[in-house]
Scaffold this motif. Structure first.
Motif, short mmCIF file in Angstrom:
data_model
loop_
_atom_site.label_atom_id
_atom_site.label_comp_id
_atom_site.label_asym_id
_atom_site.label_seq_id
_atom_site.Cartn_x
_atom_site.Cartn_y
_atom_site.Cartn_z
N ALA A 1 24.44 -10.69 -24.02
CA ALA A 1 23.03 -10.94 -24.34
C ALA A 1 22.19 -11.03 -23.07
O ALA A 1 21.09 -10.47 -22.98
CB ALA A 1 22.90 -12.22 -25.16
N ASN B 1 23.38 -9.28 -31.52
CA ASN B 1 23.95 -10.37 -30.73
C ASN B 1 23.12 -11.63 -31.00
O ASN B 1 21.95 -11.69 -30.64
CB ASN B 1 23.92 -10.04 -29.24
CG ASN B 1 24.67 -11.06 -28.39
OD1 ASN B 1 24.65 -12.25 -28.67
ND2 ASN B 1 25.31 -10.59 -27.34
N LEU C 1 20.87 -13.25 -28.19
CA LEU C 1 19.87 -12.47 -27.46
C LEU C 1 18.54 -13.21 -27.35
O LEU C 1 17.91 -13.21 -26.29
CB LEU C 1 19.67 -11.12 -28.14
CG LEU C 1 18.67 -10.18 -27.45
CD1 LEU C 1 19.11 -9.86 -26.03
CD2 LEU C 1 18.50 -8.90 -28.26
#
Length: 337
Positions: A18, A278, A281
């Protein structure tokens, strides 16, 4: 920004992915208990140039600017203090500290080093769907309470059942359902409803006294918020926030992939957006934005606001543990205070 990491587990790998996706971070430095493990982990990434098995050397000789700490819970406090002394910005997995006594010392240290930015990585706090729920709550004319659930079978529970004591099921490492999964729910409650007047925890304790699951009740002046958490079973129960005739419904009070508003007639309005692939993130982008311009007064205030949440969450987690008689090894130096 050059990134150093403590911990080489799956969550560390997810955060690195991320962080690098933001275009603002580059992993360069790794600490693990053995240099071989650090080197093996580092082979997955392009720019790693330093591997350490000595934590003091990691902080004093490492060339990184920001450290991500994902060690066992009980180690977060001391490692964060070391990072501050070393002049590194810090992203530390929740919970940042085991108790308010550690948190007080950490805040005092940060006060002496105002140039250091320190973040607790409560990822969902930064996600769009979390903010959408917060905004929708403000539009409710009446709030009558909430039921929030996060129960997820831990991959480590099989080891516990086999007679071992993994860190996440250990009082010595400040583990348990409340500290690991319940912290998400306490963040929900404090960010959405404010600080409760009182809080009580009713755990299901395992053979060593750790909480494998439990229910917490947070009392507010006009309503209660019930938190259900557990690491020994999977729950599919949705989370719900009750207005007068409306209900905010979420698939999971920590994952927040689907959020809906159900009106008095049963009509459903979708409030959520599709989450990032993700789940870390959003927080990585938030931290990157602040750290990219640390002289900004707005960014300084953001960091302080997030840290204030961490302090209040820490207090409530401690109160919940105290109400249930759950004592960590990290509490022992402060027993008589």
């Amino acid at each position: 920004m050059k990134l150093g990491i403590i911990g080489t587990n799956w969550i560390t790998e997810q955060f690195i992915s991320a962080a690098e996706a933001t275009g603002k971070f580059e992993l360069t430095s790794i600490y693990s208990r053995t240099k071989e493990k650090a080197q093996a982990f580092g082979q997955k990434f392009t720019h790693v140039s330093e591997c350490f098995s000595d934590l003091t050397e990691f902080f004093t000789k490492g060339s990184f600017e920001v450290v991500y700490i994902a060690s066992p819970n009980s180690l977060h406090f001391e490692q964060t203090l070391q990072a501050i002394e070393a002049g590194k910005h810090i992203i530390v997995e929740k919970p940042m500290c085991s108790n308010p006594f550690e948190m007080k010392q950490l805040l005092e240290k940060l006060h002496k080093h105002p140039e250091i930015y320190c973040f607790e990585a409560a990822r969902h706090l930064h996600e769009p769907n979390f903010k959408t729920i917060k905004a929708q709550i403000k539009q409710l004319p009446v709030i009558q309470g909430a039921n929030l659930t996060y129960e997820k079978y831990s991959s480590r529970y099989d080891q516990f059942l086999a007679g071992e004591e993994p860190n996440v099921f250990s009082l010595s490492y400040s583990g348990g359902a409340l500290q690991d999964l319940g912290v998400y729910l306490v963040y929900d409650a404090i960010a959405w409803f404010g600080i409760p007047q009182s809080s009580h925890y009713y755990p299901v304790k395992l053979r060593n006294g750790i909480d494998g699951a439990g229910t917490a009740i947070l009392e507010y002046p006009d309503f209660n918020v019930v938190l259900n958490m557990g690491k020994t079973a999977n729950s599919e129960l949705p989370g719900e926030i009750y207005g007068l005739k409306e209900t905010i419904r979420m698939d999971n009070a920590a994952e927040l992939q689907k959020v809906e508003l159900v009106d008095a007639t049963g009509n459903v309005t979708m409030l959520s957006v599709d989450p990032a692939q993700n789940p870390m993130l959003a927080e990585a982008e938030a931290f990157a934005a602040v750290l990219s311009e640390t002289d900004s007064l707005e960014n300084k205030q953001l960091q302080q606001d997030w840290l204030a949440y961490a302090v209040e969450v820490n207090k409530v987690l401690y109160e919940l543990r105290q109400s249930a008689g759950i004592k960590f090894l990290a509490d022992e130096p402060y027993v008589d205070r």
